[in-house]
Design an enzyme around this catalytic site. Sequence first.
Site, short mmCIF file in Angstrom:
data_model
loop_
_atom_site.label_atom_id
_atom_site.label_comp_id
_atom_site.label_asym_id
_atom_site.label_seq_id
_atom_site.Cartn_x
_atom_site.Cartn_y
_atom_site.Cartn_z
N GLU A 85 -59.17 45.55 15.49
CA GLU A 85 -58.23 47.05 15.68
C GLU A 85 -58.37 48.03 14.68
OE1 GLU A 85 -56.32 47.05 18.34
OE2 GLU A 85 -57.09 44.77 19.15
N SER A 345 -4.12 8.19 11.31
CA SER A 345 -3.79 7.85 9.83
C SER A 345 -4.45 8.26 9.17
CB SER A 345 -3.48 6.03 9.84
OG SER A 345 -2.62 5.77 10.61
#
Length: 771
Positions: A85, A345
């Site tokens: 590129e 509990s």
Amino acid sequence: MYNRLKNIVKTKIGKITFLGFGLIITLLLVDRLFPPPQPKEYSKVILDRGGNMLTAYLTSDDKWRLETKLDEITPEMIAAIIEKEDSWFYWHFGFNPVSIARAIYQNITSGKRVSGASTITMQLVRLLEPAERTYINKAQEIMRAVQLESHYSKDEILEMYLSYLPMGGNIEGVKSASRLYFNRPPGKLSLAQSVALAVIPNNPNKYRIDESVNNLKAYRNFWLNQYKTKQIFSDEIIEAALEEDLLTKRFNIPKHAPHFCYEVGSRTNSKTVRTFLNSKIQTTAEKHLRNHIESVRGKGISNGALLVIDNRTNEVVAYCGSADFTDASASGQVNGVRTVRSPGSALKPFVYAASLDNGLFTPKMKLLDIPTDYAGYSPENYDQTFNGEVSFHDALVNSLNVPAVRLLRKIGYRNFMRSISKLGFEQIWRQREQMGLSVILGGCGVTLEQLTRAYTSFANGGKILPLKYSKNETGESQIQIFSEAASYITSTILSTNERPDFPNILSEVSKLPRISWKTGTSYGKRDGWAVGFNKNYTIGVWVGNFDGKGSPYLSGKEVAVPLLFNLFNSIDYASDDDWFEQPVDVDVRKVCDATGLLPSENCGNAINDFYIMNISHEKKCALVREVYVSLDHKSQYCVECLPSNGYEKNQYKFYHPELINWYKSNNVSYAEPPAHNRYCSTLHRNEKPIIISPTKEMEYLVEKGSGQKILLQASSSIDVSNHYWYVNNKYFGQTGNSGKLFFKPIEGKNEIVCKNDLGAETHLQIIVKYF
């Protein structure tokens, strides 16, 4: 002449300088008025502690756009893209004049567009601000490229470019394409795969790997040969790449630990979230949870959740919100770690630790386990039986309800609520005014996250810290909830194996790690809890149904504890040798085995008991006392009424009046001391009756027209035969010792007085509201 030339030169330099400054100011002004294009939104990526991807999410414009860093990409890919590129990328300032001049010449001479001159920076401008390809737009593109170069480094520009490249469909960037096309990170791509991704952006529709693999392969090979000609890569590597095939498949982004990822993703705006999740532990936890739920599904139990916290760092290392996220029939997408449920509990250890810190109790002290009424609230044990009295240690290990409620009443509800707030139980704190003593038995709502984090306080010497989900989070604030001594003693009690909720899995594993743990079962058997910890980890487990449906098999002992122990056995197998160190202010002393108090000369066996120096009580045992009795053992004498003869000295146990009352009600035999000599002038006026009902300073709600009455009951020493009751300064009636009487209260304050036949009396006040 010289001076004239000198002045001319100075004038020109001044003009040039002025123009230069003017140009700079103009450029800065233009840059301010027309700022560079904003970077695109990236997909949020969640990583585990090793940097491996757990999952990622689409952007708001429905793109897979994963931010790409250069250190994540192979050098071959970078070289291939730059060579293809913009080979002069690291040398120009946004545009390449030579390439532009060549492109213009070639396009003019050929009469059509045959060559481009866009640099990587110019292409990035088009990706950020798409526009029609015209000469005017190209000029603007060049200016924008220069602007980008002035704001970002070359590496930053290249990273954005690699992140935005169109790769077909809704895929953008080489990192996204690497994951979706090759199911691997870009740093593990071969040269053939790297070049394939490098050429797709030229025509994403034509070269999509999942739709046009032959086109892509041909174009890839074309560029591989170009690289061979230019000797960018060695011939051997190029030849191997040319032979490599391409698979025509699109993979999915990983979806590991979905509940966890959603949770941590919602905690930060960062696009890359580096968590502390340990994928090995997570996989183990998921496997155990899935298999366990499958094994109990036939019992009407469809789901579960678990959380694993590393106590050394407070990092969340495993997080399962459900057994199967994809199981819609069991509401698998519900996050059980964050769902509010009744803890049963499971809160009890916190009230026991607070009692140790208050110095009220030590582990071997006896607690009453008898029917008790608090303003109409009468707690019962899980098995609906009572033990009379039980040690502090055994009450916690056996998860008895009545002793826990009595402890909460002793240390004070509001004091305990302040601890609850510090522990992070937000729902309980917000609703504290609507709750009461039943909170300790599960009459409240908590999340698995809150409960598990709260238990880390025991493993961290009584301190609680924020949970760490990711490296993006900050904050090291810690709060001291309990002393290190109380935490150590509570942890030691909870590590006892001789208990009813010990898991029946010894045949399934060769070795069980030493841990402290507590279970919980909500009312109606809708939730089963187990939370365990040692020095290394705290693990919280919830099992149940997200629709709230109960099951007769659903209890913490039966369905949560086995999973808890299997998890510890898998992730922390050899932890026994690394237990908590005993704090310097915790020591052992001898106590009476009958009461847990310091032994007196009349006590029998003495046993060892933990205590906290300078905190724990120094009460001496007075259960067994020597008294003078008549020879027929029917009368008791004190020194004031002792006859000159006809008596002997004997030992008797003087139990708590409430316990005596329970013994009599349940036909429990015991050696009852004889009644005191009725002719004695000293009537023990200091031994006041204990009013069992009503409860002092409590508020009673009575429905209008119901005719509801309130119980009057008290206990006194064995010397007492009768009680005399006064209500609002008026004589009301007489009962025997521990006898019962009922009265109809007035609205507002009610004054209650109980006198015994020895002359001692007790006063209390209650508030009654009619509705």
